[in-house]
Design a protein around this motif. Structure first.
Motif, PDB file in Angstrom:
ATOM      1  N   ARG A 120      17.304   7.559   9.350  1.00  0.00           N
ATOM      2  CA  ARG A 120      16.443   7.790  10.522  1.00  0.00           C
ATOM      3  C   ARG A 120      15.422   8.889  10.242  1.00  0.00           C
ATOM      4  NH1 ARG A 120      21.459   7.557  13.564  1.00  0.00           N
ATOM      5  NH2 ARG A 120      21.644   5.542  14.626  1.00  0.00           N
ATOM      6  N   THR A 121      15.855   9.926   9.543  1.00  0.00           N
ATOM      7  CA  THR A 121      14.949  11.024   9.223  1.00  0.00           C
ATOM      8  C   THR A 121      13.777  10.540   8.389  1.00  0.00           C
ATOM      9  OG1 THR A 121      16.657  12.722   9.372  1.00  0.00           O
ATOM     10  CG2 THR A 121      14.769  13.212   7.960  1.00  0.00           C
ATOM     11  N   TRP A 122      14.059   9.695   7.395  1.00  0.00           N
ATOM     12  CA  TRP A 122      12.958   9.199   6.561  1.00  0.00           C
ATOM     13  C   TRP A 122      12.043   8.253   7.326  1.00  0.00           C
ATOM     14  CZ3 TRP A 122      10.950  11.602   2.917  1.00  0.00           C
ATOM     15  CH2 TRP A 122      11.715  12.395   2.054  1.00  0.00           C
ATOM     16  N   HIS A 123      12.597   7.436   8.213  1.00  0.00           N
ATOM     17  CA  HIS A 123      11.726   6.603   9.051  1.00  0.00           C
ATOM     18  C   HIS A 123      10.799   7.477   9.888  1.00  0.00           C
ATOM     19  CE1 HIS A 123      12.910   2.495   8.303  1.00  0.00           C
ATOM     20  NE2 HIS A 123      14.201   2.825   8.333  1.00  0.00           N
ATOM     21  N   ASN A 124      11.342   8.546  10.412  1.00  0.00           N
ATOM     22  CA  ASN A 124      10.544   9.459  11.232  1.00  0.00           C
ATOM     23  C   ASN A 124       9.395  10.047  10.429  1.00  0.00           C
ATOM     24  OD1 ASN A 124       9.887  12.245  12.332  1.00  0.00           O
ATOM     25  ND2 ASN A 124      11.186  11.463  13.986  1.00  0.00           N
ATOM     26  N   ILE A 125       9.695  10.485   9.199  1.00  0.00           N
ATOM     27  CA  ILE A 125       8.658  11.077   8.354  1.00  0.00           C
ATOM     28  C   ILE A 125       7.628  10.025   7.938  1.00  0.00           C
ATOM     29  CG2 ILE A 125       8.225  12.156   6.103  1.00  0.00           C
ATOM     30  CD1 ILE A 125      11.003  13.528   6.427  1.00  0.00           C
ATOM     31  N   PHE A 126       8.092   8.867   7.462  1.00  0.00           N
ATOM     32  CA  PHE A 126       7.168   7.834   6.991  1.00  0.00           C
ATOM     33  C   PHE A 126       6.273   7.318   8.118  1.00  0.00           C
ATOM     34  CE2 PHE A 126      10.345   6.778   3.434  1.00  0.00           C
ATOM     35  CZ  PHE A 126       9.623   7.508   2.496  1.00  0.00           C
ATOM     36  N   ASN A 127       6.795   7.262   9.335  1.00  0.00           N
ATOM     37  CA  ASN A 127       5.982   6.785  10.460  1.00  0.00           C
ATOM     38  C   ASN A 127       4.781   7.679  10.718  1.00  0.00           C
ATOM     39  OD1 ASN A 127       7.611   4.581  10.891  1.00  0.00           O
ATOM     40  ND2 ASN A 127       8.813   5.523  12.528  1.00  0.00           N
ATOM     41  N   ARG A 128       4.861   8.931  10.287  1.00  0.00           N
ATOM     42  CA  ARG A 128       3.741   9.864  10.464  1.00  0.00           C
ATOM     43  C   ARG A 128       2.709   9.728   9.352  1.00  0.00           C
ATOM     44  NH1 ARG A 128       6.733  14.993  13.176  1.00  0.00           N
ATOM     45  NH2 ARG A 128       8.701  13.955  13.647  1.00  0.00           N
ATOM     46  N   ILE A 129       3.085   9.052   8.250  1.00  0.00           N
ATOM     47  CA  ILE A 129       2.231   8.991   7.070  1.00  0.00           C
ATOM     48  C   ILE A 129       1.627   7.612   6.851  1.00  0.00           C
ATOM     49  CG2 ILE A 129       2.248   9.163   4.534  1.00  0.00           C
ATOM     50  CD1 ILE A 129       2.358  11.826   5.941  1.00  0.00           C
ATOM     51  N   ARG A 130       2.419   6.577   7.036  1.00  0.00           N
ATOM     52  CA  ARG A 130       1.993   5.230   6.631  1.00  0.00           C
ATOM     53  C   ARG A 130       0.711   4.745   7.313  1.00  0.00           C
ATOM     54  NH1 ARG A 130       7.678   3.692   5.192  1.00  0.00           N
ATOM     55  NH2 ARG A 130       7.473   3.356   2.950  1.00  0.00           N
ATOM     56  N   PRO A 131       0.471   5.063   8.582  1.00  0.00           N
ATOM     57  CA  PRO A 131      -0.788   4.602   9.172  1.00  0.00           C
ATOM     58  C   PRO A 131      -2.023   5.143   8.462  1.00  0.00           C
ATOM     59  CG  PRO A 131       0.762   5.260  10.883  1.00  0.00           C
ATOM     60  CD  PRO A 131       1.350   5.705   9.591  1.00  0.00           C
ATOM     61  N   HIS A 132      -1.884   6.303   7.829  1.00  0.00           N
ATOM     62  CA  HIS A 132      -3.022   6.928   7.147  1.00  0.00           C
ATOM     63  C   HIS A 132      -3.148   6.477   5.697  1.00  0.00           C
ATOM     64  CE1 HIS A 132      -3.262   9.656  10.601  1.00  0.00           C
ATOM     65  NE2 HIS A 132      -1.958   9.861  10.459  1.00  0.00           N
ATOM     66  N   HIS A 133      -2.015   6.148   5.058  1.00  0.00           N
ATOM     67  CA  HIS A 133      -2.013   5.787   3.637  1.00  0.00           C
ATOM     68  C   HIS A 133      -1.068   4.604   3.399  1.00  0.00           C
ATOM     69  CE1 HIS A 133      -4.378   9.291   2.405  1.00  0.00           C
ATOM     70  NE2 HIS A 133      -3.688   9.968   3.307  1.00  0.00           N
ATOM     71  N   PRO A 134      -1.484   3.420   3.827  1.00  0.00           N
ATOM     72  CA  PRO A 134      -0.575   2.263   3.776  1.00  0.00           C
ATOM     73  C   PRO A 134      -0.243   1.777   2.364  1.00  0.00           C
ATOM     74  CG  PRO A 134      -2.775   1.599   4.459  1.00  0.00           C
ATOM     75  CD  PRO A 134      -2.766   3.088   4.465  1.00  0.00           C
ATOM     76  N   ASN A 135      -1.036   2.146   1.359  1.00  0.00           N
ATOM     77  CA  ASN A 135      -0.799   1.667   0.003  1.00  0.00           C
ATOM     78  C   ASN A 135      -0.100   2.681  -0.888  1.00  0.00           C
ATOM     79  OD1 ASN A 135      -1.981  -0.946   0.306  1.00  0.00           O
ATOM     80  ND2 ASN A 135      -4.002   0.017   0.262  1.00  0.00           N
ATOM     81  N   ALA A 136       0.311   3.802  -0.319  1.00  0.00           N
ATOM     82  CA  ALA A 136       1.036   4.799  -1.107  1.00  0.00           C
ATOM     83  C   ALA A 136       2.451   4.303  -1.392  1.00  0.00           C
ATOM     84  CB  ALA A 136       1.083   6.133  -0.369  1.00  0.00           C
ATOM     85  N   ALA A 137       2.969   4.677  -2.552  1.00  0.00           N
ATOM     86  CA  ALA A 137       4.310   4.262  -2.964  1.00  0.00           C
ATOM     87  C   ALA A 137       5.282   5.426  -2.843  1.00  0.00           C
ATOM     88  CB  ALA A 137       4.288   3.755  -4.396  1.00  0.00           C
TER      89      ALA A 137
END
Length: 506
Positions: free
Chosen positions: A223-240
């Motif tokens: 859950r913690t990682w989903h929370n963090i990734f949800n803040r990032i992915r909209p800005h950088h969808p192609n990051a790995a």
């Protein structure tokens, strides 16, 4: 979550920056040195890099003890140097990822210093009394004015950041909804966005499974990682995002794109190359089925969800050449570079650099011997630096120059294998895998996408197998294909693909 398409064709090269190439003569590798040596990666066919930490640090654990996550350590150069490296990589179609260390900081980090005198600060994990244990977690006592002990992740210098507890048994164990945990999640997201905005292509995440404590099924960590990734992915969808986790069923569920088959005693990767009698060594007692039994459950559980990746080694393990002779290394790379997942090659493994028994340096201990400077030439300091006082001792038993000039060298074999991986779509990371039964229990045989077949004979027996309607595209150790019969001498390998006439096109 969608896996970035570029990962399907990526071959990563891990660079320990202080040991790769010294461009300014101070004895320590740096960012400009990496830029200067990118032609080596291009020659190999590498199209992605993972850099070990380059951030400001006291270097008590070689940079995994961070005092400023958005500041580059002076010994590596400047932010301008990083920008130059990023641009140079992208001009060569090489992706570049940084190391992210979210679980702890240095004890010298301003966040931690603030917490040592402020009992209301819950960004780190503190017990509520100076005396007593910490519910089974490692801790440090008697070091600060605060009436409590602080939890560490590894060394004394690495206090653990608070992301909450999955199972709480004491008042000092905070839930993941606590203010400190939320502040830390946002801080990590901000750090990631800072570097992604500057052009990097993703992160390898250190100890990604360790954030939430006493979380045996990792539900809160996920859950913690989903929370963090949800803040990032909209800005950088192609990051790995690459997890140091070792359990893809959990890490991919958490939102990572790939996980490593880490070197743990008794697992499949350990059995292959680091066991007392590794599978890839001649006369090993291990059979192919021994490996399949350990690997296949991970693959079957995650094959459509992301990648489970094989490594040659890394900065925490003894070198591959310490465990396998040259022939066995050739066979292992044939395997690694034709299997599913995203392959990672540790710098110097391509020229069979080996482990050395050295005194500990910057918290390396036994790991120090796998972190020696890259061996470029037979010149002074192996061509790594003009300074006689190098970061670690240099060795000239093997080097890039000699390997490049030998068409049969390990480096040139790896180069050929990477070429096949890039040019044969059936060998890309996401393509399916099916193991092929053989009469010899020491032959590794499998089929990848578009009908490509790989045969690796690690036995001491000559074996002939039927292989109709196929063409030999790669061989090592004298394997031959004649009249639909594949002959594999001891310690040999072959890669086959369907002939144009026999392949049923859709």
């Amino acid at each position: 979550m969608k896996t970035p398409e570029w990962l399907n064709t990526a071959v990563f090269y891990q660079i320990y920056p202080q040991s790769f190439y010294d461009s300014n003569g101070d004895g320590i590798g740096d960012l400009n040195g990496i830029t200067e040596k990118l032609d080596h990666l291009t020659y190999l066919g590498i199209n992605a890099i993972w850099l070990n930490p380059i951030y400001h640090s006291p270097f008590k654990d070689a940079g995994y003890d961070i005092t400023d996550h958005t500041r580059i350590a002076a010994r590596y150069g400047t932010e301008t140097d990083l920008t130059t490296l990023i641009d140079a990589c992208h001009q060569r179609n090489i992706k570049i990822t940084l190391d992210l260390v979210p679980g702890h900081t240095s004890e010298q980090h301003p966040w931690f210093i603030h917490s040592t005198t402020n009992p209301d600060c819950d960004r780190y994990i503190w017990t509520d009394h100076w005396f007593g244990d910490a519910d089974g977690l490692p801790y440090i006592a008697g070091e600060t004015p605060r009436n409590g002990n602080y939890i560490i992740n590894f060394f004394k210098c690495q206090p653990a950041l608070n992301y909450g507890f999955g199972r709480r048994r004491h008042a000092w164990q905070k839930p993941s909804t606590s203010q400190g945990a939320e502040t830390n999640r946002q801080a990590i997201a901000d750090i990631m966005k800072h570097w992604l905005d500057k052009g990097i292509d993703g992160f390898r995440v250190d100890m990604a499974d360790s954030l939430v404590k006493h979380d045996p099924d990792k539900k809160e960590t996920i859950r913690t990682w989903h929370n963090i990734f949800n803040r990032i992915r909209p800005h950088h969808p192609n990051a790995a995002y690459i997890a140091e986790w070792g359990n893809p069923a959990q890490s991919l569920k958490a939102g990572f794109h790939t996980d490593f088959y880490l070197d743990w005693p008794g697992n499949g990767y350990n059995l292959l190359v680091r066991d007392k009698h590794p599978y890839f060594a001649p006369n090993s007692p291990h059979t192919t089925q021994d490996f399949i039994n350990l690997y296949l459950p991970h693959y079957n559980a995650t094959r459509d969800k992301g990648h489970f990746s094989l490594i040659s080694g890394n900065h925490d393990t003894t070198r591959l050449a310490h465990h396998l002779d040259e022939t066995s290394q050739h066979l292992y790379y044939t395997f690694q570079l034709t299997m599913p997942g995203v392959p990672f090659i540790y710098y110097g493994d391509e020229i069979a650099m080996t482990w050395h028994n050295l005194p500990t340096h910057e918290g390396g201990y036994t790991r120090t011997g796998s972190r020696t400077p890259m061996q470029w030439t037979t010149n002074t300091n192996a061509g790594f630096s003009t300074n006689p006082n190098t970061y670690l001792p240099t060795y000239t038993n093997t080097n890039v120059e000699t390997h490049r000039n030998n068409p049969h060298s390990l480096l040139n074999h790896i180069r050929t294998l990477i070429h096949h991986r890039h040019t044969q779509p059936g060998l890309h990371a996401h393509q399916p895998l099916t193991f092929i039964p053989t009469p010899n229990p020491r032959i590794m045989a499998y089929r990848r996408g578009e009908g490509i077949e790989v045969y690796i004979n690690v036995s001491t027996q000559n074996t002939t197998l039927p292989s109709g309607g196929t063409t030999l595209i790669h061989t090592y150790g004298g394997a031959t294909l004649t009249d639909n019969q594949l002959t594999l001498p001891p310690m040999s390998a072959a890669i086959l693909k369907p002939t144009q006439e026999s392949y049923p096109h859709k």
